[in-house]
Scaffold this motif. Structure first.
Motif, mmCIF file in Angstrom:
data_model
loop_
_atom_site.group_PDB
_atom_site.id
_atom_site.type_symbol
_atom_site.label_atom_id
_atom_site.label_comp_id
_atom_site.label_asym_id
_atom_site.label_seq_id
_atom_site.Cartn_x
_atom_site.Cartn_y
_atom_site.Cartn_z
ATOM 1 N N HIS A 1 0.698 -1.137 0.017
ATOM 2 C CA HIS A 1 0.001 -0.093 -0.004
ATOM 3 C C HIS A 1 0.907 1.363 -0.123
ATOM 4 O O HIS A 1 0.535 2.245 -0.647
ATOM 5 C CB HIS A 1 -0.904 0.105 1.237
ATOM 6 N N SER A 2 2.039 1.259 0.685
ATOM 7 C CA SER A 2 2.994 2.522 0.830
ATOM 8 C C SER A 2 3.935 2.431 -0.466
ATOM 9 O O SER A 2 4.865 3.034 -0.621
ATOM 10 C CB SER A 2 3.551 2.304 1.973
ATOM 11 N N ARG A 3 3.744 1.455 -1.431
ATOM 12 C CA ARG A 3 4.588 1.423 -2.604
ATOM 13 C C ARG A 3 5.842 0.740 -2.135
ATOM 14 O O ARG A 3 6.996 1.165 -2.596
ATOM 15 C CB ARG A 3 4.725 2.593 -3.238
ATOM 16 N N TYR A 4 5.816 0.015 -0.941
ATOM 17 C CA TYR A 4 6.930 -0.221 -0.512
ATOM 18 C C TYR A 4 7.959 0.678 0.229
ATOM 19 O O TYR A 4 9.269 0.214 0.179
ATOM 20 C CB TYR A 4 7.810 -1.598 -1.425
ATOM 21 N N ASN A 5 7.458 1.590 0.723
ATOM 22 C CA ASN A 5 8.108 2.751 1.096
ATOM 23 C C ASN A 5 8.135 2.563 2.967
ATOM 24 O O ASN A 5 8.612 3.350 3.448
ATOM 25 C CB ASN A 5 7.709 4.063 0.823
ATOM 26 N N PHE A 6 7.580 1.608 3.314
ATOM 27 C CA PHE A 6 7.678 1.030 4.765
ATOM 28 C C PHE A 6 8.053 -0.577 4.815
ATOM 29 O O PHE A 6 7.688 -1.198 3.995
ATOM 30 C CB PHE A 6 6.426 1.447 5.494
ATOM 31 N N GLY A 7 8.867 -0.927 5.860
ATOM 32 C CA GLY A 7 9.173 -2.284 5.782
ATOM 33 C C GLY A 7 10.074 -2.761 4.659
ATOM 34 O O GLY A 7 10.977 -1.942 4.264
ATOM 35 N N TRP A 8 10.184 -4.038 4.375
ATOM 36 C CA TRP A 8 11.079 -4.682 3.539
ATOM 37 C C TRP A 8 10.745 -4.356 1.823
ATOM 38 O O TRP A 8 9.458 -4.548 1.595
ATOM 39 C CB TRP A 8 11.074 -6.184 3.828
ATOM 40 N N SER A 9 11.874 -4.330 1.096
ATOM 41 C CA SER A 9 11.402 -4.050 -0.279
ATOM 42 C C SER A 9 12.875 -4.796 -1.024
ATOM 43 O O SER A 9 13.861 -4.396 -0.920
ATOM 44 C CB SER A 9 11.495 -2.689 -0.446
ATOM 45 N N HIS A 10 12.476 -5.661 -1.912
ATOM 46 C CA HIS A 10 13.421 -6.238 -2.804
ATOM 47 C C HIS A 10 12.949 -6.515 -4.220
ATOM 48 O O HIS A 10 11.918 -7.192 -4.204
ATOM 49 C CB HIS A 10 13.958 -7.583 -2.121
ATOM 50 N N GLY A 11 13.451 -6.137 -5.161
ATOM 51 C CA GLY A 11 13.158 -6.290 -6.718
ATOM 52 C C GLY A 11 12.159 -5.537 -7.074
ATOM 53 O O GLY A 11 11.567 -5.516 -8.109
ATOM 54 N N LYS A 12 11.457 -4.508 -6.278
ATOM 55 C CA LYS A 12 10.517 -3.785 -6.514
ATOM 56 C C LYS A 12 10.887 -2.423 -7.372
ATOM 57 O O LYS A 12 10.058 -1.657 -8.035
ATOM 58 C CB LYS A 12 9.727 -3.194 -5.200
ATOM 59 N N GLU A 13 12.321 -1.807 -7.247
ATOM 60 C CA GLU A 13 12.768 -0.971 -8.136
ATOM 61 C C GLU A 13 13.246 -1.539 -9.370
ATOM 62 O O GLU A 13 13.487 -2.590 -9.454
ATOM 63 C CB GLU A 13 13.788 -0.087 -7.163
ATOM 64 N N LYS A 14 13.558 -0.575 -10.277
ATOM 65 C CA LYS A 14 14.244 -0.867 -11.484
ATOM 66 C C LYS A 14 15.816 -0.265 -11.653
ATOM 67 O O LYS A 14 15.934 0.833 -11.232
ATOM 68 C CB LYS A 14 13.310 -0.530 -12.619
ATOM 69 N N LEU A 15 16.596 -1.068 -12.338
ATOM 70 C CA LEU A 15 17.715 -0.455 -12.723
ATOM 71 C C LEU A 15 17.796 0.496 -13.884
ATOM 72 O O LEU A 15 16.699 0.485 -14.636
ATOM 73 C CB LEU A 15 18.845 -1.689 -12.969
ATOM 74 N N GLU A 16 18.641 1.088 -14.350
ATOM 75 C CA GLU A 16 18.676 1.857 -15.617
ATOM 76 C C GLU A 16 18.277 1.220 -16.565
ATOM 77 O O GLU A 16 17.931 1.627 -17.688
ATOM 78 C CB GLU A 16 20.138 2.621 -15.654
ATOM 79 N N SER A 17 18.664 -0.397 -16.635
ATOM 80 C CA SER A 17 18.284 -1.077 -17.862
ATOM 81 C C SER A 17 16.954 -1.273 -18.007
ATOM 82 O O SER A 17 16.425 -1.911 -18.914
ATOM 83 C CB SER A 17 19.041 -2.379 -17.743
ATOM 84 N N GLY A 18 15.988 -0.934 -16.820
ATOM 85 C CA GLY A 18 14.669 -1.444 -16.768
ATOM 86 C C GLY A 18 14.549 -2.807 -16.054
ATOM 87 O O GLY A 18 13.167 -3.093 -16.159
ATOM 88 N N LYS A 19 15.393 -3.531 -15.864
ATOM 89 C CA LYS A 19 15.178 -4.575 -15.192
ATOM 90 C C LYS A 19 15.144 -4.470 -13.664
ATOM 91 O O LYS A 19 15.713 -3.359 -13.141
ATOM 92 C CB LYS A 19 16.359 -5.575 -15.537
ATOM 93 N N PRO A 20 14.361 -5.407 -13.064
ATOM 94 C CA PRO A 20 13.890 -5.272 -11.588
ATOM 95 C C PRO A 20 15.339 -5.397 -10.778
ATOM 96 O O PRO A 20 16.404 -6.088 -11.406
ATOM 97 C CB PRO A 20 13.234 -6.609 -11.158
ATOM 98 N N ASP A 21 15.546 -4.670 -9.898
ATOM 99 C CA ASP A 21 16.894 -4.198 -9.021
ATOM 100 C C ASP A 21 16.678 -5.497 -7.810
ATOM 101 O O ASP A 21 16.185 -5.396 -6.934
ATOM 102 C CB ASP A 21 16.933 -2.972 -8.504
#
Length: 353
Positions: free
Chosen positions: A76-96
């Motif tokens: 709900h917080s767009r993973y801005n609270f708690g644990w986050s892994h693979g939710k953001e993207k690298l510059e290549s567009g691939k999941p980080d």
């Protein structure tokens, strides 16, 4: 052009012993138009042990069972609270998948109880999620380091306000600007400067980062931004710790002298910034740059991963504190916005180092 450069250092004794002590020269060196947008504070009592305590918890958090980490996620917080892994993207567009993050507000566990605000601003108004059973010491360590970095950041913000006032009066004497009783470019009463805005804000955010050990080299390993893409922080002031490198749980030196934080200057030089493990580095964010009409400067930056055979199996832990205005803060933007010009190839969708 890529180069390595020293940057501005400031002792905590200088920031705290006397509020009338003039630090304008240091503020301008670090945050001014010709600075790197970064300044390190040294001699902070208790900081070294608090940094070590928290950063050594990052690998333990990242290696908790999958089901435990899933309980710490907050979509709900767009993973801005708690644990986050693979939710953001690298510059290549691939999941980080290179790093995992744990987000929390180190000052307030629950910034507001108003449901409409939580729904409207979930990444600011949400509540902290702590692994109370699986890793109970994380909450204490996270809050202790975050609060200390917040307090030091407020001292720095006060001197940024004083720098603004000094410069306004100088411009007034030359006839190019009126002498006003507020900080440079911030169209507010004198008690509404950067320090006041940050002191009353309820949505500061800490981010504990863990970079997983590379198994077969780092994707985009030849890129300067292989560990964290080019971006400019969007808030007011960001505090950074020097990262800890470990292999198999044992702390080791960084295996590649070229790895680390890089900043792009106003003259388009790319500079590697080095600061010590006992120092807190602070960077100016875009909000402060805009409000100050460009006299306090945010700079694009990225993080390069270590390369070579010695880098295999290396993990890195670090912490960032994002100090930012409240969600309902009325910011008086100047009529003319002064902000750096970024290279269009930079990815500014991320906002941490």
């Amino acid at each position: 052009m890529k180069m390595q450069s020293g940057h501005t250092y400031l002792s905590l004794m200088e920031t705290s012993k006397d509020k009338n002590f003039d630090l304008s020269m240091k503020i301008e060196e670090g945050f001014g138009p010709n600075g790197l947008g970064i300044l390190s504070v040294t001699d902070v009592p208790g900081y070294s042990s608090l940094r070590t305590n928290l950063l050594h918890l990052a690998p333990r958090l990242a290696n908790l069972p999958k089901e435990v980490k899933e309980e710490l996620e907050d979509p709900h917080s767009r993973y801005n609270f708690g644990w986050s892994h693979g939710k953001e993207k690298l510059e290549s567009g691939k999941p980080d998948l290179l790093k995992g993050s744990f987000y929390a507000n180190p000052i307030l566990d629950r910034p507001t109880t108003e449901a409409s605000l939580i729904q409207r601003y979930p990444s600011y108004c949400g509540s902290n999620i702590w692994p109370s059973s699986a890793l109970p010491e994380l909450e204490v360590a996270f809050k202790a380091l975050g609060k200390l970095m917040f307090d030091v950041g407020l001292m720095l913000a006060y001197h940024c306000d004083q720098y603004g006032k000094t410069r306004i009066c100088e411009f007034s004497a030359s006839g190019t600007m009126n002498c006003l009783s507020f900080s440079k470019g911030i169209k507010m009463p004198k008690d509404e400067g950067l320090e006041s805005i940050l002191r009353r804000a309820r949505c500061h955010k800490g981010r504990l980062l863990y970079y997983f050990p590379a198994k077969q080299g780092t994707p985009d390993g030849n890129s300067l931004s292989s560990w964290c893409g080019w971006h400019t922080d969007h808030g007011s002031l960001t505090g950074l710790t020097c990262g800890i490198f470990t292999r198999d749980g044992v702390e080791v030196p960084c295996p590649d002298s070229a790895a680390g934080l890089y900043v792009q200057t106003r003259s388009d030089q790319v500079v590697k910034v080095v600061f010590g493990k006992d120092d807190i580095a602070y960077q100016i964010g875009e909000t402060t740059e805009i409000l100050s009409e460009g006299y306090l400067c945010a700079t694009p930056h990225c993080v390069q991963a270590p390369k070579g055979e010695e880098a295999f199996g290396i993990e890195r832990s670090t912490f960032a504190l994002f100090m930012q205005p409240d969600w309902d803060e009325k910011l008086n933007f100047p009529e003319e916005v002064h902000i750096h010009k970024e290279d269009l190839s930079f990815d500014v969708s991320n906002f941490s180092a």
